[in-house]
Design an enzyme around this catalytic site. Structure first.
Site, PDB file in Angstrom:
ATOM      1  N   PHE A 146       0.870  -1.182   0.000  1.00  0.00           N
ATOM      2  CA  PHE A 146       0.000   0.000   0.000  1.00  0.00           C
ATOM      3  C   PHE A 146       0.900   1.223   0.000  1.00  0.00           C
ATOM      4  CE2 PHE A 146      -2.421   3.525   1.621  1.00  0.00           C
ATOM      5  CZ  PHE A 146      -3.600   3.410   0.914  1.00  0.00           C
ATOM      6  N   ASP A 232       9.581   2.969   1.618  1.00  0.00           N
ATOM      7  CA  ASP A 232       8.362   3.703   1.960  1.00  0.00           C
ATOM      8  C   ASP A 232       8.145   3.563   3.456  1.00  0.00           C
ATOM      9  OD1 ASP A 232       5.837   4.649   2.465  1.00  0.00           O
ATOM     10  OD2 ASP A 232       4.867   3.605   0.792  1.00  0.00           O
ATOM     11  N   LYS A 273       2.974  11.318   7.133  1.00  0.00           N
ATOM     12  CA  LYS A 273       2.187  11.093   8.345  1.00  0.00           C
ATOM     13  C   LYS A 273       2.782  11.770   9.580  1.00  0.00           C
ATOM     14  CE  LYS A 273       0.039   6.759   6.772  1.00  0.00           C
ATOM     15  NZ  LYS A 273      -1.314   7.258   6.552  1.00  0.00           N
TER      16      LYS A 273
END
Length: 425
Positions: A146, A232, A273
């Site tokens: 994802f 990531d 985030k």
């Protein structure tokens, strides 16, 4: 209904259902306030937040230091675009590159934007530095990843819900099995491969932790083939897994449990985030100069990327991680949480296993992926004062803010154990 403060939870839900795109299936709770590890709904009921906005709120809700930085900067300058310099961006770039151990930072806003940026960077590097023929560069990704929701990113997805009726897709993306070093070795035989894009832990897939040697071996393979290793760490970074980065690619990692020797230092590091503590959309791509220098004026940009407001917020958020030893806290509480869940597994047939690192964990419910059991358990947890969300049907992810104390964690463990045992009757 102009005065939102007077809404009931049901009214707020009805408004979203009537006027919003139906691209999410939220738990039916309407939150109006947050502080530390707690959130409150419109009616004033208090909950433990065990999702942390998908690990964006590692520093806790509305951390006073981050909010103070936001307020102070908001009164002076919020946005210039990159048409001009501003007096904060350079300070942020210096701070963040030193913090993570890289030469340069390219500022963006969302995690998906940062991943797209990394993909563009890898392709341009491949053409200008590696000598890959024009328009032939390939990026290797892993199944069940994802990385976001843009067209290029879902071109790397094997999730039918994410891809159905969104084609045609971006070419040049090769998908292999996660945690399969032989599959990577085979894919790297192609001399046109520019990069390997990987999550150190697959969060959305259900907190799937690879073998201990997988990331190290994958990195070494990439180095042997002159391929960029791109991590990531949008969800796993910023102390979530008990280290500053899940790849532990920084000698100055604040985690006292770290040996101090880098395990893997990605060629391209993707963050988002919690780099802003969940206060603003902030993301970043970091690399050393030999990679980042292929990006020149006009190649890439963002009106909001690197805005002064985001920059001061990000500096404050990273200082909180460092000064409050959040990596160490996540490491210690994560071990405790998994130990308590292992005890629960011995006492019930409903939970099959627990996995994770730091305070990124998941339990696997002993039921099929298409069952409603995990959802029903999360609904019961909500009633008992704890908010969590299922992923992939029968998996419940647990990721509280890293400012949680041992006492608070054990209170949450009691809620989880009580709720699971009630379901197992």
């Amino acid at each position: 209904m102009a005065v939102l403060e007077h809404l009931t939870s049901q009214q707020a839900i009805d408004l979203e259902n009537k006027y919003g795109a139906q691209n999410y299936h939220p738990l039916p709770v309407v939150l109006s306030r947050g502080e530390g590890v707690y959130v409150w709904d419109i009616e004033g009921k208090k909950y433990y937040d065990f999702l942390s906005a998908y690990s964006a709120v590692n520093q806790g809700h509305c951390h006073p230091k981050i909010i103070e930085a936001l307020k102070n900067q908001a009164e002076n300058l919020t946005l210039t675009s990159r048409a001009f310099y501003n007096d904060v961006l350079g300070k942020y770039e210096e701070f963040a590159t030193n913090f993570f151990g890289y030469d340069r930072l390219l500022p963006m806003n969302t995690g998906a934007e940062a991943v797209e940026t990394a993909m563009k960077l890898a392709r341009k590097w491949a053409y200008e530095k590696k000598g890959v023929p024009a328009n032939q560069a390939k990026i290797i990704v892993c199944q069940n990843n994802f990385h976001g929701r843009t067209i290029s990113i879902i071109s790397a997805s094997n999730d039918p819900i994410a891809t159905e009726n969104f084609g045609p897709f971006t070419p040049g993306i090769v998908s292999i099995r996660y945690n399969d070093i032989n599959a990577l070795q085979e894919a790297l035989k192609d001399e046109n491969v520019a990069a390997f894009l990987v999550e150190p832990i697959q969060g959305e897939a259900g907190v799937y932790v690879p073998d201990d040697n997988y990331i190290r071996e994958a990195f070494d393979l990439c180095k042997s083939k002159n391929v960029l290793f791109m991590a990531d760490e949008v969800q796993t970074g910023i102390a979530r897994t008990g280290r500053l980065l899940a790849t532990c690619g920084n000698c100055s990692c604040p985690d006292k449990n770290c040996s101090g020797t880098p395990d893997v230092k990605p060629d391209v590091l993707i963050l988002g985030k919690a780099i802003s503590g969940g206060v603003l959309p902030v993301s970043a791509v970091l690399a050393n100069s030999d990679v980042m220098e292929v990006i020149r004026p006009g190649n890439h940009g963002s009106t909001f990327g690197g805005n002064p407001l985001s920059c001061v917020v990000a500096i404050a958020a990273l200082e909180v991680v460092r000064d409050e030893n959040l990596a160490e806290n996540a490491f210690e509480l994560g071990q405790l949480f998994r130990e308590e869940m292992e005890k629960l597994i011995e006492e019930t047939n409903l939970v099959r296993l627990v996995r994770g690192k730091g305070l990124l964990n998941a339990i696997v419910i002993n039921d099929s992926e298409d069952s409603s059991t995990a959802w029903d358990i999360c609904m019961a947890l909500k009633e008992n004062g704890l908010l969590a969300k299922p992923t992939h049907g029968n998996i419940i992810r647990f990721a509280p803010p890293l400012v949680m104390t041992k006492e608070e964690l054990m209170d949450c463990v009691d809620i989880i154990v009580k709720t699971i045992k009630e379901f197992d009757k």
